[in-house]
Design an enzyme around this catalytic site. Sequence first.
Site, short mmCIF file in Angstrom:
data_model
loop_
_atom_site.label_atom_id
_atom_site.label_comp_id
_atom_site.label_asym_id
_atom_site.label_seq_id
_atom_site.Cartn_x
_atom_site.Cartn_y
_atom_site.Cartn_z
N GLU A 204 -59.99 -15.35 27.00
CA GLU A 204 -60.82 -15.33 25.80
C GLU A 204 -62.16 -14.66 26.03
O GLU A 204 -63.07 -14.77 25.20
CB GLU A 204 -60.99 -16.75 25.27
N LYS A 349 -55.80 -23.98 13.44
CA LYS A 349 -55.14 -22.78 13.97
C LYS A 349 -53.98 -22.45 13.05
O LYS A 349 -53.03 -23.24 12.94
CB LYS A 349 -54.63 -23.03 15.40
#
Length: 437
Positions: A204, A349
């Site tokens: 990330e 999500k």
Amino acid sequence: MPLITNVIARQILDSRGNPTVEVDVLTETSYGRAAVPSGASTGVHEAVELRDGDSGVYLGKSVMKAVMNVNTHINDRLKGMDVTEQVEIDNTLIALDGTANKSNLGANAILGVSLACAKAAAEYSGLSLFRYIGGTLATTLPVPMMNVLNGGAHADNNVDFQEFMIMPIGFTTYSDALRCGVEVFHALKALLKKKGLSTAVGDEGGFAPNLGSNEEAIELVIEAVGKAGYSVGSPTDRGGIGDAQVMIALDPASSEYYDADRKKYVFKKSSGKELDASEMAEYWEKWCSDYPIISIEDAMAEDDWEGWKLLSDKIGSRVQLVGDDLFVTNTRRLADGIDKKVGNSILIKVNQIGTLTETLQAIDLAKRNGYTSVISHRSGETEDTTIAQIAVATGAGQIKTGSLSRSDRMAKYNELLRIEEELGAEAYYPGVKAFRV
């Protein structure tokens, strides 16, 4: 009436070089495209990401089955439907799949179609996606959770906890908050270099150095905030935020180091320490008294409801406790958590549940029960910026979309800059008001 004329899927690659699904939805007068993300640490209760499993092709990770499901079954069923009827489209997709976890057609197939339909509908309406979904009152820019230091499943190092994040809460505009995050990121890089530590980054975009302990990781982040010229808050039981510009957020991803058979949290990457649920809750209570932590995601394992309740009772009034693997963007699991008074926030999500409608329903349920929502990326991302639009559309107030490097992460931050520009004087950055603790 904007009728769907074609639904086309293809296999593309995500930020980790793994295959994923991209979908185009066409009407007579508009077009929408969406690419689907993928997680590294996935909850067992998530909707099923359909992969081919042929080890000779992309190491078993090809998604051509999902692609074919879109190009045949889904395309045949959706042709002729009104693209602006999002709920009807999503309910049709759910019924066509016929399973509780979307394992027949694949959540990756269904989600790509759902989001692409919304984008085609927004284009038909002549609106940005955030305006199309959220209406005229969609003016709130989210406070970012910026993942600057990685461990756990996101990095090959000896740190147990997956994400150490900064949250720029002491600002009045999103662009100033973003600048703060960038400057802290670069200050941390310089600090790591000075200490002879690696500045390689994880999935990330956060740094992933080998450190002596989990404590060293959070202390480095706090030091970097100061080096960048910003103020960090106090622990929430000793003054807390005050006039601080930055607070710390964590995502330990505890399910990754939880031994369910022995009901022990095992710090297998660092000290080897083993803690039961009560001891783990006490551990977090101490950390929140030692460090300026405003939010912890997945502090306890996804099915350790007892541990979650212990922790919620201990620090839930002063620290945001976010359920990711616990709630998996699922209204049924969130409703259970609300009934049990577990956690006080949900991570959203889109690929955990698989349709835009179900995503919006989860956010609405959270809001109606005093839980905050954090719109989130996955560790395997693409250049798709839909989650930035959803964050503003829903007024969630918080977004988690990685570090300040890697273009797959920066795409979301840059999209929010564009939205801020589009909103002009109407743009609102909530800062600390994004929290309810």
